[in-house]
Every structure is written in C-alpha cells, then in structure tokens.
Scaffold this active site. Structure first.
Site, PDB file in Angstrom:
ATOM      1  N   ASP A 331       0.856  -1.183   0.000  1.00  0.00           N
ATOM      2  CA  ASP A 331       0.000   0.000   0.000  1.00  0.00           C
ATOM      3  C   ASP A 331       0.886   1.225   0.000  1.00  0.00           C
ATOM      4  OD1 ASP A 331      -2.202  -1.520   0.293  1.00  0.00           O
ATOM      5  OD2 ASP A 331      -2.416  -1.200   2.439  1.00  0.00           O
ATOM      6  N   ASP A 620      -4.977  -3.711   4.635  1.00  0.00           N
ATOM      7  CA  ASP A 620      -5.520  -3.265   5.916  1.00  0.00           C
ATOM      8  C   ASP A 620      -7.029  -3.422   6.013  1.00  0.00           C
ATOM      9  OD1 ASP A 620      -6.107  -1.295   4.097  1.00  0.00           O
ATOM     10  OD2 ASP A 620      -4.765   0.190   4.968  1.00  0.00           O
ATOM     11  N   ASP A 624      -9.427  -6.794   1.881  1.00  0.00           N
ATOM     12  CA  ASP A 624      -8.091  -7.247   1.511  1.00  0.00           C
ATOM     13  C   ASP A 624      -7.840  -8.692   1.933  1.00  0.00           C
ATOM     14  OD1 ASP A 624      -7.374  -4.862   0.371  1.00  0.00           O
ATOM     15  OD2 ASP A 624      -6.490  -4.044   2.204  1.00  0.00           O
TER      16      ASP A 624
HETATM   17  P1  ATP Z   1      -3.665   2.946  -0.056  1.00  0.00           P
HETATM   18  O1  ATP Z   1      -4.380   1.858  -0.773  1.00  0.00           O
HETATM   19  O2  ATP Z   1      -2.281   3.140  -0.513  1.00  0.00           O
HETATM   20  O3  ATP Z   1      -3.790   2.915   1.418  1.00  0.00           O
HETATM   21  P2  ATP Z   1      -5.615   4.998  -0.175  1.00  0.00           P
HETATM   22  O4  ATP Z   1      -5.620   5.254   1.273  1.00  0.00           O
HETATM   23  O5  ATP Z   1      -5.660   6.166  -1.074  1.00  0.00           O
HETATM   24  O6  ATP Z   1      -4.354   4.252  -0.626  1.00  0.00           O
HETATM   25  P3  ATP Z   1      -8.273   4.132  -0.032  1.00  0.00           P
HETATM   26  O7  ATP Z   1      -8.340   4.321   1.418  1.00  0.00           O
HETATM   27  O8  ATP Z   1      -8.949   2.992  -0.671  1.00  0.00           O
HETATM   28  O9  ATP Z   1      -6.804   4.046  -0.531  1.00  0.00           O
HETATM   29  O10 ATP Z   1      -8.821   5.479  -0.674  1.00  0.00           O
HETATM   30  C1  ATP Z   1      -9.076   5.576  -2.025  1.00  0.00           C
HETATM   31  C2  ATP Z   1      -9.541   6.968  -2.371  1.00  0.00           C
HETATM   32  O11 ATP Z   1     -10.781   7.217  -1.732  1.00  0.00           O
HETATM   33  C3  ATP Z   1      -8.611   8.058  -1.888  1.00  0.00           C
HETATM   34  O12 ATP Z   1      -7.629   8.329  -2.819  1.00  0.00           O
HETATM   35  C4  ATP Z   1      -9.568   9.216  -1.740  1.00  0.00           C
HETATM   36  O13 ATP Z   1      -9.767   9.845  -2.984  1.00  0.00           O
HETATM   37  C5  ATP Z   1     -10.852   8.564  -1.308  1.00  0.00           C
HETATM   38  N1  ATP Z   1     -10.990   8.596   0.154  1.00  0.00           N
HETATM   39  C6  ATP Z   1     -10.157   8.046   1.061  1.00  0.00           C
HETATM   40  N2  ATP Z   1     -10.595   8.245   2.299  1.00  0.00           N
HETATM   41  C7  ATP Z   1     -11.732   8.934   2.217  1.00  0.00           C
HETATM   42  C8  ATP Z   1     -12.675   9.446   3.161  1.00  0.00           C
HETATM   43  N3  ATP Z   1     -12.511   9.248   4.465  1.00  0.00           N
HETATM   44  N4  ATP Z   1     -13.724  10.122   2.703  1.00  0.00           N
HETATM   45  C9  ATP Z   1     -13.895  10.290   1.383  1.00  0.00           C
HETATM   46  N5  ATP Z   1     -13.064   9.856   0.459  1.00  0.00           N
HETATM   47  C10 ATP Z   1     -11.987   9.176   0.839  1.00  0.00           C
END
Ligand code: ATP
Length: 879
Positions: A331, A620, A624
């Site tokens: 990630d 996480d 997954d």
């Molecule tokens: P990784 O997979 O590396 O942890 P990530 O944290 O970006 O990356 P996700 O948590 O799946 O992956 O988030 C994907 C997308 O969703 C983010 O890039 C963001 O645009 C949106 N996002 C993440 N958290 C929130 C939230 N709390 N509220 C609204 N949109 C969100």
C-alpha cells in the site's frame, strides 16, 4: 408492562436495552467502566490449560530417532553392558531436557509476541470515542463498529447502517448477515437475531453501534467454546521436510545396522556381543539426535528477531517464506508515506487558497495570495471548509502536548483546516447535526452525510464526486490532475439538496450536485522507506505499489521513493480490461497500480505467482483478506489495519512501516541460512563418525572410537557447538543476493555433496590419527582419546567454515565470531579437557591423558580440515 430485566436483549427496544444495562447513549463514565471491569472481570475467554510439563517432557521422547536410541540402550542392557546403556540413556535424557527447556522458552516468547497484537475496540465513554483494549469492554459499554472490525463482545445493536456481519466464526455460515435494530420476538432463534452482533464475528460492511450485553465467557462464543485451546506446534514446511528426512535416515540406519550385524557375525565371525556393540556404535554415531531441537531454536530466534523489528509473525511458515520473497506489493498511504496529512491546496470555483500549519495542531492560517484570510469573509472557502468538517468522523485530541487524530488522518487534517480557516468545529456541529450517512468505503471511494437543514455533503475521489456534479464550465478533472502530479492526495467536495427521508445506497445518489471545490493534501514519504526500497531492490526484490489513490499522485510518490527510475502506472480500470496473459505481462512491468479495489489485489497476486514469484502483499481493509490469504506472505497493518485483515495475515506490522517488511525479509533470509548452517554442520559430523565405524567393521579392525565416546562427542558437540549456529547474525551481503527460488529444495545437490565430502574428510582424519597412534605403539586408550579429540577439533574447524556459507571464513570477523560461538567453543574445550584429564571421565569413557605431541597432531588435523574445506569452497564454481 413486562419486566425489562427478564426480557432477552434482542426482544427489547434499543432504549430499553440501554436501561437494563444502566447506561445511556453517552456511554459509561470512565469510573463506572472501571468498576464494572473489576466486577465482571476482563472480556477474554479462559484459555485451556496447556499441556502439563510432565506431558511436554514425555513428548520429547516421541521421536523416531530417540526410539532407536532407547532400543539400543535396552539391548545393550540385556547384553550386560550397564555402563554403555546408562551413557546412552544419559544422552537421551540430556537431549530431552534441552528440547524441553528450549521449546518452553520458544513457546513463551511466541505467546508474548502474539499478545503484542491483542485486539482493540472503539467505545463511547463519557460521550467521547476512545480506543480501548477489547479485554477491557464491560457490559453496558457502547461499542462502535465499522467494516473490518471484529465484534469484541455480544452487542445489542443501537444503530446499524448497511451493517453486515460475517458470522462464520460462530455459525460456520460465511455469507454475511444483514443487521438492523428492530426488536424481535423473545423466542427468535440465535441465528436470526438480527439486532444482535455476536462476539468474534467480523464486520463485512457498513457501520453501527451496539451496547455490550455480555462479555468474556458470558458471550455466545464463550458458551460454545468454553476453552480456547492454544495448540502451538513449532512447525513449518522446512522443519517438516527435515523431520521426514530424519525418519528416512533412521530407517536407513536400521537397515544398515541389520546388514552390518549380519556381516560382522557371518563374514567376520565376531561374537554377537562384539558385533552388536559395534553396530550400536554405528547407529548412535549416525543419528543426529540434536538436530530437531536446534532447528526449533533457530526458528524461534528468527521469530523473536522479527518481532524486535516490528514484524509480528502469526503463521510460522512465513518465517521461511519471507526469505524467498521476490516481489513486495505494498500500500502507499501509511506504509510508504507517513499518513500524516496536511491540507495545503484549496481550489474553489471562485479562487485558490493555501493553508499552512504543522501536523494536526489547530494553529496556522489560510492565505490567498500573500494575505491571511478567514472563512467568515469568503463564502466559497467557508462552504468548502464546512463540508470538510461535517462530512467527517475524525476528532483531534491533545495527548501529552501533541495533537493526534482519532480516526482517519485525512479527515483529521480537515478538522485542523477548519481551525486554520477560523471555523470553530463545536458550534458548526451543533447547528447542523448529522441525520444520516453513507460511510466511506474504498469500493465506492466517497462518503456522504445528511445534515439538519436539508443538506447533503459529499467528499471523495475527484472523479467520483465530479461524476455526481452538474458541469460548471471549469475543467475540474484537469485541476485535480495538476494537484496530483505534485504528489498531493486530492479530495473533491460537493453539496446536494437533501432527498426526502434518509440517504439512499451509495450507487443510488442522484446527480446534479454542486461542486464546492478540491483540497490537496501532502503526505510525505517516510524517510526510512526510501532506504528500505533501495535495500529491497539491491536484494533483487521488486517493490510494487498498489493503492486506492490517484495514478498521478501515486506515480509521483513512487518516483520520490525510487521504486523505479521512471515508474509505469496503471489504473484499476485499465487492469479490468486485461485478460490473464496480458495481466501477467503487465504485472512484470508496471510499478504503480492506482485506483485499485481489493479485488484487483487478488488478481495481481495470482498473476505474479503464476510467473513463479514469491509474493508478499500488504493490506488493511476487510476486503483485503482474500488477497492476504492468497499471497505467500500476507502482511496486515498493526495500527491502521482491521481485525479482519490481521486474522487473514501471516504477519502483522506493528508500526505499519514498509521498512519493517524489508527488515523481516532480511531476518527471513538469515533464518533460512542458519537452518542450512545447522544442517550443513550436523550431518557431516554424524556421517563422518558413522563412516569411521562402518569402515572399521568392514575391514575387521579394532574400533577407533567406542560407542560411548561417540555419544559423548555427539552430545558435547551438538549442544555446545551446534546451538550457537542458531544465533548467527546476518551474513554480510545477505541483502545483495537475489531471492532464493521458491522451488529450491533444502538439501540441494551442493549441500549433499558438501555433507558427503566433509564426512569423508572427517572419517579420513579419524583413521589417520588412529593409525598414526598405533604405529607409534601408543596404547589403544590413548589412540582412541586422540580420535575423540581429533573429531571434536575437526568439528570446531568445520564450524568456522560453515558459519560463512556465502564467503570465506578465513577473516578476522569469521574467526572471532559472535559471543554465542565463543561461549560454545569455551564449553566444548573445557569438556574435552575434562574427558581427557579427569580420572572419573577416564574411567567412564575409557580415555587416557594425552601428551604435547599427541595434542599437536590432534590440533593439526583441525587446521588441515579447515584448509581443505575452504580450498574446496573457493574452487567450486558458483558457490
Ligand atoms: P492505499 O491503498 O495506498 O492505502 P488509499 O488510502 O488512497 O491508498 P483508499 O483508502 O482505498 O486508498 O482510498 C481511495 C480513495 O478514496 C482516496 O484516494 C480518496 O480519494 C478517497 N478517500 C479516502 N478516504 C476517504 C474518506 N474518508 N472520505 C472520502 N473519500 C476518501
């Protein structure tokens, strides 16, 4: 009115349930919770009492090798050789004691390591959310649930939003069950009590809150499994392979012994007694009785070293697999980056702003141009910042002077941003309380909240939110892309007039929203990740980033971290269009997979494995879990990971840090090396002694070493000299070698050759000494004493050679070595001196003191062996 206290909780309304448990929607007071904890006891299941020490000790004898030794002792006794029999028994006993002590230690260490990842739960106490150890939950606690959580106690649900629970742990049924809060008939069967969340089940989707009605052994889980037996066998594929090998050796020894007995009696016409003692000597020599214990120690030490580097092993085989990892799929957020978000760039339809401030402290400012501005004076800014504040589940809290986020860091940054723009969170939340929500989910990538005053706020990935917005003449996609190219994480915000009643599902939101703007967040790479990526690449390991973030953001972070010179990025959507062969090709070339969903992770692991690679994969979220299970090493995040991910993982990262994965790989390689060293050292020494006796019987000469003496050598050497090999530190250059191929057998051709070669050398050395001594006219006792010492000296010399599998041992560090080796050496030398010069030992082992000349010959043999073995190491191509 029926007596509420006598009614089961699923038949009560939420408020009645709260009343019977003497609590409110604010949760218990801290004081009350503490009192209940002492009254009800911790929320844990009693552990079944482990195996008693007596049984554990007895089990040490349950081993084919030991059976052979015990059989030999019994027959020796029948033949009237009391002394030999007792020495054999003594050896077996010492061996069992060492195994018993070491395994006990290892098991305790494992227990302690496991406890490092004890589950926690989010509760509401005194009206504030807080994370507490699951063991501290008491009846009456309000427990918050979200996707991926493990339900920590039996709960009567008070709120359920698209809440679905996987109750397989309880019912065996793996299709998640929909939950809601409506009371049910008192006689509803357990599996249909949909307003209850049972302890031990997993939240598959949605969010909710419930009041704990039962904890610990009072829960349904506690009732069906009154005792949680901890069966901890220190076993891995390699060790299994080795014990199979040991059994084969035993069988071979038995066959050989029978043949030898027949040969000695029939061809050499020796008496039964004589032949039998010789055969016992051979069997005893060949049996590597110390090997299983040494391998177990090596493995347990590896697990401990990994834990010290924040990598907590849940499944022992992972210790070995880690050493073979060829690709790490990781990630981005929080693993490669710090996950300490700061909102910096704000774009609204009317202007651009910059926010400044450090971390989550509520201080700082928002500027436009060079002028400091307040939300109160700029309506566009106010609307954007307010949406960020209200469509938000995070809270900021000051702990020991530092500001921390309770919840999602990006949301925490939005609360900090509100402060910086001069917007006070408390009154905002009071005026517009939340009425409904669509929780964030990485599958739909946005979150929506409905507030009093009929407004819906929306925040999420720009492309998702923009899809729901009416066009306003600005190319927002391009503006978002521009922020992302600078490595910023971008969120879009929008407002929507409220639909009648509650919010629809995530796929049924109407379009026509009004875009409020974009916020760009900085999440800098972890400095230690930079170095770890470099180490991984030097070790021939590819690092692939799989993230939910925007491709441009992810690519820029990948570039900053040096994942590849010019990282190639691919999005989840592009990936969807590929068939399996095309995916396999892409997987070998692409460094960044962006905007992916957990299903993509599963496809990618499968594609990489199809290419013959050993894959480590981090995760996480609840979704997954399948990819983590499928990966060769599934790695869950300890801090931000869900309980569902942790349960599916082989290893948990206590600090969520990419650098810890690389450290674990390094330890994994070390463990594998050390296991091979233990084998490489043990087997030739056994082989050499067996050959000595075999040859002596074959030519019908006096045995150059007696069975009892062989046992002595095996014991002293295995314990004092072999065990330190388990403690060997990582060899230099370990992380500059390519990963070991998955299919490589433990006993490679090279290893088998080395074992045979060294065994021959040792047998030759032993005979050489013996013949020399006899030619000098020395008595048999002296000759044999020389041989015993000679073998030990050769084993010591060989120990130094073995310690550096991948390089020469003839260096200063190689000779001085580690304290464990030096201590072992001192012990072995002391034991040999005692054997040679102390009368009781001389009596027991039929030894005689040696003079200077004999001593020099013995030592010289060790030097010769070391030189020959090292020369062979150098001459052998591709060592
Ligand atoms: P990784 O997979 O590396 O942890 P990530 O944290 O970006 O990356 P996700 O948590 O799946 O992956 O988030 C994907 C997308 O969703 C983010 O890039 C963001 O645009 C949106 N996002 C993440 N958290 C929130 C939230 N709390 N509220 C609204 N949109 C969100």
């Amino acid at each position: 009115m029926p007596d509420e206290n006598a009614t089961p909780p699923h038949a009560l309304t939420p408020d009645a349930a709260l009343r019977t448990l003497a609590t409110t929607r604010q949760g218990l007071a801290a004081q009350e919770a503490a009192e209940r904890l002492s009254r009800h006891g911790p929320n844990t299941l009693p552990e079944a009492p482990g195996r008693g020490p007596l049984l554990r000790f007895a089990l040490q004898f349950h081993d084919a090798l030991i059976y052979v030794l015990l059989g030999a002792a019994a027959l020796t006794l029948v033949l009237g050789h009391l002394l030999d029999a007792s020495v054999i028994l003594g050896v077996v006993l010492i061996n069992a004691t060492i195994g018993f002590v070491q395994e006990g230690k290892a098991a305790r260490a494992l227990d302690a390591i496991r406890r490092m990842i004890d589950p926690t739960a989010l509760v509401l106490r005194d009206g504030a959310r807080q994370r507490v150890p699951a063991a501290e939950i008491v009846p009456g606690d309000l427990v918050l649930l979200e996707a991926g959580d493990r339900v920590p106690a039996d709960l009567r649900l008070l709120r359920a939003k698209s809440l679905r629970l996987d109750e397989a742990a309880l019912t065996g049924e793996s299709v998640p069950v929909d939950k809601d809060v409506a009371p049910l008939a008192p006689d509803t069967p357990l599996a249909e009590r949909n307003c209850m969340a049972w302890s031990g089940t997993l939240v598959a989707a949605g969010a909710g809150m419930g009041v704990a009605v039962a904890t610990g052994s009072g829960t349904e889980l506690g009732r069906i499994s009154a005792m949680l037996g901890q069966v901890d066998v220190l076993q891995t594929p390699l060790l299994r392979q080795m014990s199979r090998f040991a059994r084969q050796v035993t069988a071979a020894i038995l066959v050989l012994s029978a043949a030898l007995l027949a040969f000695a009696m029939l061809v050499r016409a020796q008496t039964l007694d004589e032949s039998f003692m010789a055969v016992v000597g051979m069997a005893v020599a060949a049996i590597p009785e110390g090997l299983p214990a040494m391998l177990t120690i090596t493995l347990a030490l590896g697990v401990r070293r990994m834990a010290a580097r924040h990598a907590i092993i849940r499944q022992l085989p992972a210790v070995e697999t880690l050493g073979a990892v060829a690709v790490i799929c990781t990630d981005k957020t929080g693993t490669l980056t710090r996950n300490e978000m700061v909102a910096t760039s704000l774009l609204t339809p009317r202007g651009e702003y910059t926010a400044a401030g450090t971390g989550y402290a509520p201080t700082g400012e928002v500027t436009q141009g060079n002028a400091s501005v307040l939300a109160a004076d700029h309506h566009d800014l106010l609307e954007l910042v307010r949406a960020g504040l209200l469509c938000n589940d995070a809270e900021l809290r000051q702990v020991d002077g530092a500001w921390r986020v309770e919840g999602d860091p990006m949301e925490g940054a939005l609360v900090a941003l509100a402060h910086r723009a001069g917007l006070d969170p408390e009154p905002e939340r009071a005026v517009r309380p939340r009425l409904d929500e669509i929780p964030f989910d990485s599958a739909h990538r946005f979150m929506a909240t409905l507030h009093k005053g009929s407004v819906v706020y929306l925040k999420g990935a720009p492309e998702r939110v923009l899809d729901l917005c009416a066009p306003d003449g600005t190319d927002w996609h391009a503006r978002a892309e521009a922020l992302a190219t600078r490595g910023q994480r971008v969120l879009a915000f929008a407002a929507l007039p409220a639909p009648a009643g509650s919010l629809p599902g995530p796929d049924a939101l109407p379009g026509g929203a009004r875009l409020l703007g974009l916020v760009g967040f900085i999440d800098p790479p972890r400095p230690e990740a930079l170095e770890a990526v470099r180490d991984a690449r030097a070790a021939g390991i590819r690092v692939v980033m799989i993230t939910g973030d925007h491709a441009a953001t992810a690519r820029e972070i990948a570039r900053q971290l040096g994942l590849a010179e010019d990282p190639v990025a691919m999005t989840g959507r592009e990936l969807d269009a590929l068939d399996e062969p095309a995916l396999r090709e892409a997987a070998s070339r692409v460094t960044v997979f962006a905007r992916t969903t957990p299903e993509h992770k599963l496809r990618l692991v499968t594609a990489l494995q199809a290419a013959g690679l050993t894959v480590a994969m981090t995760g996480d979220g609840v979704n997954d879990a399948p990819a983590l299970k499928r990966a060769d090493v599934g790695i869950a995040m300890g801090a931000k990971g869900t309980e569902a991910a942790k349960q599916a993982a082989d290893m948990v990262l206590a600090d969520d840090n990419f650098a810890s994965i690389v450290a674990a790989v390094r330890e994994g390689r070390t463990v594998y090396d050390n296991i091979r060293k233990v084998i490489r050292w043990t087997l030739p020494t056994n082989g050499g002694q067996a050959m000595t006796i075999l040859a002596a019987i074959a030519v019908g000469m006096t045995l150059p070493i007696t069975p009892v003496q062989i046992l002595w050598v095996n014991m002293v050497c295995a314990v004092a000299l072999g065990t330190p090999l388990a403690f060997e530190p990582t060899e230099p250059g370990t992380m500059r070698r390519p990963p070991r191929p998955r299919s490589e057998p433990l006993l490679t051709g090279e290893l088998v050759w080395r074992i045979a070669f060294t065994a021959l050398l040792m047998a030759g050395g032993a005979f050489g000494i013996f013949f020399w001594a006899r030619a000098q006219g020395l008595p048999l006792e002296v000759a044999r004493t020389m041989v015993v010492n000679g073998i030990v000296v050769m084993q010591i010399a060989y120990l130094f050679s073995v310690r550096y599998v991948h390089g020469t041992s003839l260096t200063w560090v190689g000779v001085v070595g580690t304290p464990a080796v030096l201590a072992g050496l001192a012990a072995a030398i002391t034991a040999q001196l005692a054997l040679t010069y102390l009368p009781p030992f001389q009596l027991l082992f039929e030894t005689a003191p040696l003079g200077w000349r004999e001593g020099a010959i013995v030592l010289g043999m060790g030097v010769v062996l070391l030189l020959v073995v090292e020369a062979e190491k150098r001459l052998r191509p591709g060592r």
